[in-house]
Design a protein around this motif. Structure first.
Motif, short mmCIF file in Angstrom:
data_model
loop_
_atom_site.label_atom_id
_atom_site.label_comp_id
_atom_site.label_asym_id
_atom_site.label_seq_id
_atom_site.Cartn_x
_atom_site.Cartn_y
_atom_site.Cartn_z
N ASP A 150 0.87 -1.26 0.17
CA ASP A 150 0.07 0.09 -0.02
C ASP A 150 0.94 1.33 -0.16
O ASP A 150 1.18 1.71 1.06
CB ASP A 150 -0.97 -0.15 1.28
CG ASP A 150 -2.07 1.09 1.28
OD1 ASP A 150 -1.72 2.09 0.55
OD2 ASP A 150 -3.04 0.84 1.67
N GLU A 151 1.11 1.69 -1.18
CA GLU A 151 2.10 2.86 -1.35
C GLU A 151 1.57 4.14 -0.81
O GLU A 151 2.21 4.88 -0.03
CB GLU A 151 2.15 3.11 -2.91
CG GLU A 151 3.12 2.11 -3.72
CD GLU A 151 4.64 2.12 -3.42
OE1 GLU A 151 5.04 3.54 -2.85
OE2 GLU A 151 5.32 1.14 -3.16
N ALA A 152 0.18 4.50 -0.78
CA ALA A 152 -0.20 5.52 -0.17
C ALA A 152 -0.08 5.50 1.28
O ALA A 152 0.15 6.46 1.68
CB ALA A 152 -1.72 5.67 -0.68
N LEU A 153 -0.53 4.41 1.91
CA LEU A 153 -0.37 4.25 3.45
C LEU A 153 0.98 4.38 3.83
O LEU A 153 1.21 5.06 4.53
CB LEU A 153 -0.79 3.05 3.90
CG LEU A 153 -1.15 2.58 5.40
CD1 LEU A 153 -1.71 3.46 6.02
CD2 LEU A 153 -1.25 1.22 5.51
N LEU A 154 1.89 4.03 3.03
CA LEU A 154 3.32 4.11 3.07
C LEU A 154 3.70 5.43 3.35
O LEU A 154 4.36 5.97 4.10
CB LEU A 154 4.32 3.25 2.22
CG LEU A 154 5.75 3.20 2.66
CD1 LEU A 154 6.25 2.90 4.05
CD2 LEU A 154 6.69 2.47 1.25
N GLU A 155 3.19 6.24 2.56
CA GLU A 155 3.63 7.67 2.21
C GLU A 155 3.16 8.59 3.53
O GLU A 155 3.76 9.37 4.04
CB GLU A 155 3.02 8.38 1.27
CG GLU A 155 3.77 9.38 0.34
CD GLU A 155 3.14 9.72 -1.11
OE1 GLU A 155 2.73 10.69 -1.17
OE2 GLU A 155 3.64 8.69 -1.93
N GLU A 156 1.77 7.86 3.97
CA GLU A 156 1.19 8.80 5.11
C GLU A 156 1.99 8.44 6.36
O GLU A 156 2.15 9.19 7.39
CB GLU A 156 -0.23 8.17 5.24
CG GLU A 156 -1.21 8.85 4.21
CD GLU A 156 -2.33 9.26 4.98
OE1 GLU A 156 -2.35 10.27 5.77
OE2 GLU A 156 -3.44 8.61 4.70
N VAL A 157 2.38 7.12 6.31
CA VAL A 157 3.26 6.50 7.60
C VAL A 157 4.40 7.34 7.78
O VAL A 157 4.58 7.83 9.03
CB VAL A 157 3.34 4.97 7.44
CG1 VAL A 157 4.31 4.62 8.36
CG2 VAL A 157 1.92 4.33 7.85
N ASN A 158 5.09 7.36 6.58
CA ASN A 158 6.36 8.00 6.59
C ASN A 158 6.25 9.54 7.01
O ASN A 158 7.23 9.99 7.60
CB ASN A 158 7.17 8.06 5.43
CG ASN A 158 7.54 6.59 5.15
OD1 ASN A 158 7.95 5.72 5.94
ND2 ASN A 158 7.89 6.17 3.88
N ALA A 159 5.25 10.28 6.72
CA ALA A 159 5.04 11.44 7.13
C ALA A 159 4.70 11.57 8.56
O ALA A 159 4.92 12.62 9.25
CB ALA A 159 3.87 12.12 6.36
N LEU A 160 4.07 10.69 9.19
CA LEU A 160 3.68 10.82 10.47
C LEU A 160 4.65 10.45 11.36
O LEU A 160 4.65 10.92 12.40
CB LEU A 160 2.34 9.77 10.58
CG LEU A 160 1.62 9.79 12.03
CD1 LEU A 160 0.85 10.99 12.01
CD2 LEU A 160 0.97 8.66 12.20
N THR A 161 5.51 9.18 11.19
CA THR A 161 6.27 8.63 12.15
C THR A 161 7.39 9.56 12.95
O THR A 161 7.79 9.62 13.91
CB THR A 161 7.21 7.44 11.74
OG1 THR A 161 7.68 7.94 10.22
CG2 THR A 161 6.23 6.39 11.51
#
Lengths: 500, 247
Positions: B96-107
């Protein structure tokens, strides 16, 4: 016999029970792992560039693995140029057949062996024995395990679970040694006397390989005792068997691992004996050399993007020595010649995640992460453990546990369901709570309360407290910034999006 | 600073006092604390047990809940470890590329309490008072995944009245490991037995840590022995003052 193969006969839980209930074995293990652990830390801290070396080690291995086919063909060609013969074995049975028939072809009843976990992986000793050929282990610890008709418990220190008194009794019984004490020197002398005679009289030797160098067709074994060197130089015929992942492109690459391996395994700066041999040379050493390249599940591991890092492993055993689970449960609990954290990821993968007992191994970890920190080639063992847990669980039929987890995920993906569940459990736990704690739980959860108490759910959850608490007093945040109006209104209005 | 509290499901249901202490402490230091009640669980239990698809639901829920937060602080090294270290894996493995992007923005905005105080806020003395002999257990995820280093010790050393005694074999796991403690109960118990011995050898009145999961395990062993030594979350010690003894 000491050979064991990689197929566990029991689940980890059942096999661990045996060591856990053996107080002597637990003490032996704890003493040994603590000693090696401390020594390794000292050896590693001597090198200011240890972290860079680890990164380099991982990179070299990754490169070799990414071009494995090419380097194996290079290796084959170089070995042949140097006068050796190369054999490809798809699985353990093929490897046993190749080695067995070579030995048989020379009409021998005995072969001597360099300590090699790969030969244990393919259960070579048993295979040879079926042909009436006795394999003699020449590594002291392997010899102990062999004489005791035991299985190795550790990659590096196969007899880690045995103490000196046990070994003295064994040598008296099996070698007829006249031992007055259990002094290490006396024990070693008794083994030496027995082994010297074998080195001088045996025609065929079998070894594994720590590394193989593609550019020159060179095989390498590092060791501490020198028995390996005797095996690879004195007999007429030398057969080496190696997992295909052991190939390195160049001699320069070996230099990295000759720093990483000894410090991680025996906590030495350099191994006392580093033997390298390329093919055959007339009048010097074995006159016939065979290299067996073993797959046995490795290409499948290589094909998996997350799992493939497992093949970086150089069998140093640092992960075993720092693992709190290995320290308690011991090597036999893993049911394979590859114990400890690396075994927990390697064994099930080599068996294509199809063996029920091996598939319990990825759960044999508290995920404390000590193995990853210690690994000289940076295998992220906790990551692979989790990855394999996912893969194995995916394939399982829906059972009570899966339903429980699915339900929990459903409950927890909505705050009001979660809050409702807390309230329900709070009521339900009533009869279980005695004197402020839960001492017995039903079903699978009983595993907790067999030895541990559990606090009950709180009378008021945090979110209940938060809803009831008065708004916090107005104050300035860092610097001069004033709180916005919304924030001043406190938790009740802006923040509490959940149902009341 | 506006801080979003991630209280974790275990703390919410079983150890609410830790959450209360965290709020009190952060507010005492002059910050605004928000509790977004949409939060539930980080999904670690599911992910670590092999139920990755179910865990993904909780990962997505967490990301949605905290998307707009400036800083997310949790009194748990373990759950923060899940978010920072394993959310990216969860997204990657699910493709899930979109989720990965969101996760990387959040962590980068998710912190464990002690590291937040020391490394982000630069605070080592929180004005706490706790007149007891205390030993500190370094939890595995705080130590090896988050690398909080000596942040908790720096905070404890500045607590008035507190006598800090070193825990032998401090880097050893207590044997909790989530479902490991139940699935491999015997091995887990063997690890716990050594940890309990270490704790008792310090003759401390209380054993503290930044994770109630580990403390629940150690405390469960101490309780069964009726040892008298109690466990208390680091946040509760740090929230205690001379005016008001929290824990």
């Amino acid at each position: 016999m000491s050979a064991g193969g990689i197929i566990p006969r029991k689940t980890f839980q059942d096999a661990a029970h045996e060591t856990l209930s053996n107080a002597q074995m637990r003490r032996n293990l704890q003493h040994a792992t603590t000693t090696i652990r401390d020594k390794r830390l000292r050896a590693v801290s001597e090198l200011p560039d240890w972290e860079e070396l680890r990164t380099q080690g991982a990179a070299v291995k990754d490169h070799a693995l990414a071009h494995l086919g090419d380097y194996l063909l290079d290796l084959e060609a170089a070995v042949q140029r140097a006068g050796g013969q190369v054999h490809w074995a798809r699985d353990a049975a093929e490897a046993r057949e190749i080695i067995g028939s070579i030995a048989e072809g020379h009409g021998v009843r005995e072969v001597i062996k360099v300590k090699s976990i790969t030969t244990d992986e393919i259960e070579l000793n048993g295979g040879l024995s079926e042909r009436g050929i006795h394999a003699i282990e020449t590594d002291l610890a392997e010899l102990i395990v062999q004489l005791a008709e035991d299985r190795p418990s550790h990659i590096l220190v196969p007899a880690i679970h045995r103490n000196r008194a046990e070994i003295r009794d064994l040598f008296r019984r099996k070698l007829g040694a006249d031992l007055l004490t259990d002094e290490p020197k006396q024990l070693a002398d008794a083994a030496r006397l027995y082994l010297r005679e074998k080195f001088l009289s045996t025609k065929v030797a079998v070894s594994g390989a720590n590394f193989a160098i593609a550019e020159s067709g060179t095989v390498c074994v590092v060791e501490s005792e020198g028995n390996g060197r005797m095996c690879v130089t004195m007999p007429e015929v030398l057969i080496s068997v190696m997992g295909i992942e052991k190939v390195l492109p160049t001699w320069q690459d070996v230099a990295v691992f000759l720093q990483l391996l000894p410090r991680s395994s025996t906590a030495e700066r350099m191994n006392p004996y580093n033997s390298f041999w390329s093919g055959v040379r007339e009048g010097d050493g074995p006159q016939e050399f065979h290299l067996v390249l073993l797959d046995n599940g490795r290409t499948d591991v290589l094909a998996d993007e997350v799992g493939r890092q497992t093949l970086r492993c150089i069998r140093c055993s640092a992960c075993l020595n720092v693992c709190p689970v290995y320290e308690r449960a011991g090597g036999h609990a893993y049911g394979s010649v590859y114990p400890g954290p690396i075994g927990a990821i390697l064994t099930p993968q080599l068996l294509h995640l199809e063996d029920k007992n091996a598939n319990t191994l990825p759960w044999a970890s508290s995920l404390c992460g000590a193995c990853y920190d210690a690994c000289p080639v940076k295998i992220n063992i906790p990551e692979v453990l989790l990855y394999l847990r996912g893969k194995i669980t995916e394939e399982k039929p829906l059972n009570a546990e899966a339903i429980a987890f699915r339900t929990a995920a459903w409950v927890m993906s909505e705050p009001h369901r979660f809050e409702g569940a807390i309230k329900l459990a709070r009521t339900g736990q009533g009869p279980l709570v005695k004197q402020g704690a839960i001492h017995t739980l039903p079903g699978m959860l009983g595993g907790w309360t067999d030895t541990r108490d559990l606090p009950p759910l709180a009378a008021q959850s945090f979110r209940e407290w938060w809803r009831k608490r008065p708004a916090p007093p107005t104050r300035e945040t860092d610097g001069d910034a004033q709180l916005s109006e919304g924030e001043l209104l406190g938790p009740q209005r802006t923040d509490d999006r959940g149902p009341v | 600073m506006q801080i979003d509290l991630f209280i974790t499901c275990l703390n919410d249901a079983m150890f609410p006092r830790t959450g209360e202490a965290t709020v009190k402490l952060l507010e005492r230091l002059g910050h605004t604390v928000r509790f977004n009640a949409a939060q539930t669980c980080c999904g670690q239990m599911h992910f670590n047990s092999g139920y990755q698809e179910d865990a993904l639901k909780l990962v997505r829920h967490f990301v949605e809940t905290f998307r707009d937060a400036e800083a997310i602080v949790a009194p748990s090294g373990s759950c923060v470890g899940m978010v920072r270290d394993l959310y990216p894996r969860a997204a990657e493995w699910a493709g899930d590329e979109a989720l990965l992007e969101e996760v990387n923005a959040l962590t980068p905005r998710v912190f464990e309490l002690s590291e937040f105080l020391v490394k982000e806020l630069g605070v080592e003395d929180v004005g706490a008072y706790y007149p007891h002999r205390v030993t500190y257990h370094q939890t595995c995820h705080a130590m090896r995944i988050l690398r909080v280093g000596d942040a908790p010790l720096r905070l404890l050393k500045n607590v008035r009245g507190l006598r800090l005694v070193e825990l032998p074999d401090v880097d050893q796991c207590c044997g909790f490991g989530g479902t490991f403690s139940v699935k491999n109960a015997e091995t887990s118990t063997a690890m716990l037995a050594d940890k309990v011995q270490s704790v008792l050898s310090t003759r401390a009145e209380a054993c503290t840590a930044g994770d109630n999961s580990c403390l629940m395990h150690i405390g469960g062993g101490l309780s069964r022995l009726q040892a008298g030594t109690r466990t208390v979350h680091l946040a509760e010690i740090l929230a205690s003052t001379e005016q008001e003894v929290f824990a």
